[in-house]
Write a protein that holds these residues in place. Structure first.
Motif, PDB file in Angstrom:
ATOM      1  N   VAL A  40     -14.432 -10.957  -6.104  1.00 27.80           N
ATOM      2  CA  VAL A  40     -13.047 -11.302  -5.772  1.00 27.80           C
ATOM      3  C   VAL A  40     -12.127 -10.145  -6.163  1.00 27.80           C
ATOM      4  N   PRO A  41     -11.684  -9.341  -5.191  1.00 27.93           N
ATOM      5  CA  PRO A  41     -10.698  -8.310  -5.509  1.00 27.93           C
ATOM      6  C   PRO A  41      -9.369  -8.986  -5.794  1.00 27.93           C
ATOM      7  N   THR A  42      -8.692  -8.536  -6.838  1.00 27.04           N
ATOM      8  CA  THR A  42      -7.432  -9.212  -7.176  1.00 27.04           C
ATOM      9  C   THR A  42      -6.307  -8.219  -7.418  1.00 27.04           C
ATOM     10  N   PHE A  43      -5.143  -8.596  -6.944  1.00 25.79           N
ATOM     11  CA  PHE A  43      -3.909  -7.925  -7.328  1.00 25.79           C
ATOM     12  C   PHE A  43      -2.829  -9.007  -7.430  1.00 25.79           C
ATOM     13  N   ASN A  44      -2.402  -9.256  -8.655  1.00 27.92           N
ATOM     14  CA  ASN A  44      -1.413 -10.309  -8.934  1.00 27.92           C
ATOM     15  C   ASN A  44      -1.871 -11.692  -8.487  1.00 27.92           C
ATOM     16  N   GLU A  45      -3.000 -12.104  -9.008  1.00 28.89           N
ATOM     17  CA  GLU A  45      -3.553 -13.431  -8.685  1.00 28.89           C
ATOM     18  C   GLU A  45      -3.756 -14.264  -9.956  1.00 28.89           C
ATOM     19  N   ARG A  46      -3.007 -13.981 -11.033  1.00 27.81           N
ATOM     20  CA  ARG A  46      -3.261 -14.617 -12.329  1.00 27.81           C
ATOM     21  C   ARG A  46      -3.388 -16.142 -12.223  1.00 27.81           C
ATOM     22  N   MET A  67     -14.680 -12.644  -1.291  1.00 26.11           N
ATOM     23  CA  MET A  67     -13.631 -13.567  -0.842  1.00 26.11           C
ATOM     24  C   MET A  67     -12.312 -13.227  -1.523  1.00 26.11           C
ATOM     25  N   ASP A  68     -11.211 -13.679  -0.926  1.00 30.88           N
ATOM     26  CA  ASP A  68      -9.887 -13.421  -1.484  1.00 30.88           C
ATOM     27  C   ASP A  68      -9.667 -14.233  -2.762  1.00 30.88           C
ATOM     28  N   GLY A  69      -8.769 -13.730  -3.603  1.00 31.73           N
ATOM     29  CA  GLY A  69      -8.411 -14.468  -4.809  1.00 31.73           C
ATOM     30  C   GLY A  69      -7.201 -15.356  -4.613  1.00 31.73           C
ATOM     31  N   ASP A  70      -6.676 -15.428  -3.393  1.00 30.72           N
ATOM     32  CA  ASP A  70      -5.446 -16.202  -3.170  1.00 30.72           C
ATOM     33  C   ASP A  70      -5.735 -17.616  -2.667  1.00 30.72           C
ATOM     34  N   LEU A  71      -6.983 -18.065  -2.795  1.00 30.95           N
ATOM     35  CA  LEU A  71      -7.416 -19.421  -2.409  1.00 30.95           C
ATOM     36  C   LEU A  71      -7.372 -19.633  -0.900  1.00 30.95           C
ATOM     37  N   GLN A  72      -7.323 -18.528  -0.177  1.00 34.57           N
ATOM     38  CA  GLN A  72      -7.243 -18.604   1.280  1.00 34.57           C
ATOM     39  C   GLN A  72      -8.571 -19.016   1.911  1.00 34.57           C
ATOM     40  N   HIS A  73      -9.665 -18.610   1.276  1.00 31.16           N
ATOM     41  CA  HIS A  73     -10.974 -18.855   1.878  1.00 31.16           C
ATOM     42  C   HIS A  73     -11.603 -20.143   1.349  1.00 31.16           C
ATOM     43  N   PHE A  78     -14.396 -10.513 -10.841  1.00 31.87           N
ATOM     44  CA  PHE A  78     -13.040 -10.194 -10.406  1.00 31.87           C
ATOM     45  C   PHE A  78     -12.843  -8.686 -10.565  1.00 31.87           C
ATOM     46  N   VAL A  79     -12.430  -8.042  -9.484  1.00 33.86           N
ATOM     47  CA  VAL A  79     -12.183  -6.596  -9.547  1.00 33.86           C
ATOM     48  C   VAL A  79     -10.675  -6.398  -9.441  1.00 33.86           C
ATOM     49  N   ASP A  80     -10.072  -6.119 -10.593  1.00 30.42           N
ATOM     50  CA  ASP A  80      -8.609  -6.105 -10.658  1.00 30.42           C
ATOM     51  C   ASP A  80      -8.078  -4.687 -10.825  1.00 30.42           C
ATOM     52  N   ASP A  81      -7.065  -4.361 -10.051  1.00 29.70           N
ATOM     53  CA  ASP A  81      -6.475  -3.022 -10.119  1.00 29.70           C
ATOM     54  C   ASP A  81      -5.240  -3.020 -11.019  1.00 29.70           C
ATOM     55  N   ASP A  82      -5.437  -3.492 -12.252  1.00 35.77           N
ATOM     56  CA  ASP A  82      -4.389  -3.439 -13.275  1.00 35.77           C
ATOM     57  C   ASP A  82      -3.114  -4.166 -12.816  1.00 35.77           C
ATOM     58  N   GLN A 123       1.980 -16.139   3.772  1.00 34.55           N
ATOM     59  CA  GLN A 123       1.571 -14.747   4.000  1.00 34.55           C
ATOM     60  C   GLN A 123       0.057 -14.592   4.128  1.00 34.55           C
ATOM     61  N   SER A 124      -0.671 -15.656   3.752  1.00 29.80           N
ATOM     62  CA  SER A 124      -2.109 -15.503   3.671  1.00 29.80           C
ATOM     63  C   SER A 124      -2.785 -15.312   5.019  1.00 29.80           C
ATOM     64  N   TRP A 125      -2.160 -15.821   6.035  1.00 24.28           N
ATOM     65  CA  TRP A 125      -2.805 -15.759   7.350  1.00 24.28           C
ATOM     66  C   TRP A 125      -1.888 -15.043   8.324  1.00 24.28           C
ATOM     67  N   ARG A 167      -5.932   2.923  -9.895  1.00 22.91           N
ATOM     68  CA  ARG A 167      -6.547   2.911  -8.556  1.00 22.91           C
ATOM     69  C   ARG A 167      -6.074   1.687  -7.803  1.00 22.91           C
ATOM     70  N   ARG A 168      -6.043   1.783  -6.495  1.00 24.40           N
ATOM     71  CA  ARG A 168      -5.685   0.643  -5.652  1.00 24.40           C
ATOM     72  C   ARG A 168      -6.613   0.629  -4.452  1.00 24.40           C
ATOM     73  N   GLY A 169      -6.761  -0.511  -3.864  1.00 27.32           N
ATOM     74  CA  GLY A 169      -7.506  -0.604  -2.612  1.00 27.32           C
ATOM     75  C   GLY A 169      -8.484  -1.745  -2.607  1.00 27.32           C
ATOM     76  N   LEU A 170      -8.274  -2.617  -1.639  1.00 25.10           N
ATOM     77  CA  LEU A 170      -9.068  -3.831  -1.504  1.00 25.10           C
ATOM     78  C   LEU A 170     -10.522  -3.523  -1.167  1.00 25.10           C
ATOM     79  N   SER A 171     -10.721  -2.610  -0.221  1.00 23.88           N
ATOM     80  CA  SER A 171     -12.066  -2.319   0.244  1.00 23.88           C
ATOM     81  C   SER A 171     -12.906  -1.656  -0.849  1.00 23.88           C
ATOM     82  N   GLY A 172     -12.309  -0.642  -1.503  1.00 23.27           N
ATOM     83  CA  GLY A 172     -13.016   0.048  -2.584  1.00 23.27           C
ATOM     84  C   GLY A 172     -13.342  -0.894  -3.730  1.00 23.27           C
ATOM     85  N   ALA A 173     -12.405  -1.797  -4.038  1.00 23.49           N
ATOM     86  CA  ALA A 173     -12.633  -2.769  -5.119  1.00 23.49           C
ATOM     87  C   ALA A 173     -13.801  -3.688  -4.760  1.00 23.49           C
ATOM     88  N   SER A 174     -13.873  -4.108  -3.499  1.00 22.86           N
ATOM     89  CA  SER A 174     -14.957  -5.005  -3.070  1.00 22.86           C
ATOM     90  C   SER A 174     -16.306  -4.303  -3.175  1.00 22.86           C
TER      91      SER A 174
HETATM   92  N1  LIG Z   1      -8.404  -4.930  -6.537  1.00 16.75           N
HETATM   93  C1  LIG Z   1      -7.483  -5.025  -5.570  1.00 16.75           C
HETATM   94  N2  LIG Z   1      -7.308  -6.188  -4.936  1.00 16.75           N
HETATM   95  C2  LIG Z   1      -6.367  -6.249  -3.972  1.00 16.75           C
HETATM   96  C3  LIG Z   1      -5.567  -5.147  -3.598  1.00 16.75           C
HETATM   97  N3  LIG Z   1      -4.733  -5.544  -2.607  1.00 16.75           N
HETATM   98  C4  LIG Z   1      -4.985  -6.855  -2.391  1.00 16.75           C
HETATM   99  N4  LIG Z   1      -5.966  -7.276  -3.217  1.00 16.75           N
HETATM  100  C5  LIG Z   1      -6.594  -8.587  -3.308  1.00 16.75           C
HETATM  101  O1  LIG Z   1      -7.421  -8.688  -2.188  1.00 16.75           O
HETATM  102  C6  LIG Z   1      -7.431 -10.006  -1.665  1.00 16.75           C
HETATM  103  C7  LIG Z   1      -6.939  -9.969  -0.230  1.00 16.75           C
HETATM  104  O2  LIG Z   1      -5.591  -9.595  -0.195  1.00 16.75           O
HETATM  105  P1  LIG Z   1      -4.534 -10.427   0.653  1.00 16.75           P
HETATM  106  O3  LIG Z   1      -3.184  -9.906   0.324  1.00 16.75           O
HETATM  107  O4  LIG Z   1      -4.805 -11.882   0.458  1.00 16.75           O
HETATM  108  O5  LIG Z   1      -4.955  -9.974   2.110  1.00 16.75           O
HETATM  109  P2  LIG Z   1      -4.789 -10.825   3.462  1.00 16.75           P
HETATM  110  O6  LIG Z   1      -5.401 -12.156   3.225  1.00 16.75           O
HETATM  111  O7  LIG Z   1      -5.536 -10.013   4.478  1.00 16.75           O
HETATM  112  O8  LIG Z   1      -3.324 -10.905   3.708  1.00 16.75           O
HETATM  113  C8  LIG Z   1      -6.539 -10.829  -2.602  1.00 16.75           C
HETATM  114  O9  LIG Z   1      -7.346 -11.462  -3.562  1.00 16.75           O
HETATM  115  C9  LIG Z   1      -5.645  -9.779  -3.241  1.00 16.75           C
HETATM  116  O10 LIG Z   1      -5.199 -10.152  -4.523  1.00 16.75           O
HETATM  117  C10 LIG Z   1      -5.788  -3.916  -4.292  1.00 16.75           C
HETATM  118  O11 LIG Z   1      -5.164  -2.896  -4.055  1.00 16.75           O
HETATM  119  N5  LIG Z   1      -6.767  -3.909  -5.248  1.00 16.75           N
END
Ligand SMILES: Nc1nc2c(ncn2[C@@H]2O[C@H](COP(=O)(O)OP(=O)(O)O)[C@@H](O)[C@H]2O)c(=O)[nH]1
Ligand SMILES: [Mg+2]
Length: 237
Positions: free
Chosen positions: A32-38, A114-120, A61-65, A234-236, A92-99
């Motif tokens: 689960v890549p996360t950014f602000n999903e506390r 999967m996303d950390g925003d409960l979307q999936h 959980f792969v969190d970018d601080d 915003q999730s979809w 570092r930032r980036g969803l793909s690299g974190a995954s």
């Molecule tokens: N590690 C990390 N996670 C990220 C970053 N940007 C978004 N995420 C996480 O990746 C997941 C998908 O992001 P989201 O904003 O939901 O994308 P969307 O569903 O395509 O709009 C979520 O759990 C985000 O918290 C990032 O730069 N780094």
């Protein structure tokens, strides 16, 4: 397979298959890549626990601080639950690299992203495991656009974006997926690790990158996801 046989000394010994997984061996890592999903983290962990009964799983959980303290929330939960792991990336930032980084930290048989925003829909995970165990498919993707029931609940805007991204994926990448931007999938860890050398780690949605990089060598199954899981506008798309 474990068998018991008598030795020439008349004692029974266990003749275990050294390649068979021992009880408790990990079968699935959920990345689960996360950014602000506390606030979503404990909810997701609880949902995973309910969905994955009977499967040996962990979540990374792969969190970018994240400034909201997501990483500390994960650490606090992990102190009480050994199924929870964390990768904290600084600067570092980036969803793909974190995954990808999460998937490479896994030693389980299968990895899901999967996303950390409960979307999936986490209830798809055991179905995905079943599909992969049967070994007829290499990659299982949760698609938001697969069946008519789901498609009917989409706005025109979502439908249009889906159409455009689908067309781009098909034309440019020669990838035939109903939902190339899904971000929810599962595959064998060893296959992903092999492909990781060639993945871009930025830009594309990771499973799209995986499919394009594999150049037709992956047997792909799409399962219908559930748009009811959406918890933020915003999730979809
Ligand atoms: N590690 C990390 N996670 C990220 C970053 N940007 C978004 N995420 C996480 O990746 C997941 C998908 O992001 P989201 O904003 O939901 O994308 P969307 O569903 O395509 O709009 C979520 O759990 C985000 O918290 C990032 O730069 N780094
Ligand atoms: Mg999302």
């Amino acid at each position: 397979m474990t068998s018991i046989h008598a030795t020439e000394f008349g004692t029974a010994v266990l003749d275990a298959d050294p390649t068979a997984p021992l009880p408790g061996a990990l079968e699935l890592t959920v990345i689960v890549p996360t950014f602000n999903e506390r606030d979503n983290v404990p909810v997701l962990v609880e949902r995973l626990g309910r969905a994955l009964v009977g499967i040996e799983w962990e979540v990374i959980f792969v969190d970018d601080d994240s400034p909201d303290g997501t990483a500390n929330m994960v650490r606090d939960l992990a102190a009480r639950n050994p199924r929870i792991r964390r990768i904290l990336r600084i600067g570092r930032r980036g969803l793909s690299g974190a995954s990808i980084e999460g998937a490479l930290a896994s030693t389980a048989t299968y990895v899901a992203v999967m996303d950390g925003d409960l979307q999936h829909d986490e209830t798809l995970l055991p179905k995905m495991v079943k599909v992969l165990r049967a070994n007829h498919f290499d990659l299982v993707v949760g698609s938001r656009y697969l069946n008519d029931a789901n498609a009917e609940s989409f706005t025109e805007c979502r439908r249009a974006i889906s159409r455009v991204s689908g067309t781009i994926a098909r034309r440019l990448l020669k990838v035939n997926l109903t939902d190339p931007m899904s971000g929810f999938f599962m595959m064998r860890q060893d296959r992903l690790q092999d492909l990781a050398h060639a993945l871009s780690s930025q830009g594309f949605e990771i499973h799209l990158d995986i499919v394009a990089t594999a150049r037709g060598s992956l047997r792909i199954l799409e399962l219908p996801g559930s748009p009811e899981k959406v918890n933020s506008p915003q999730s979809w798309p």
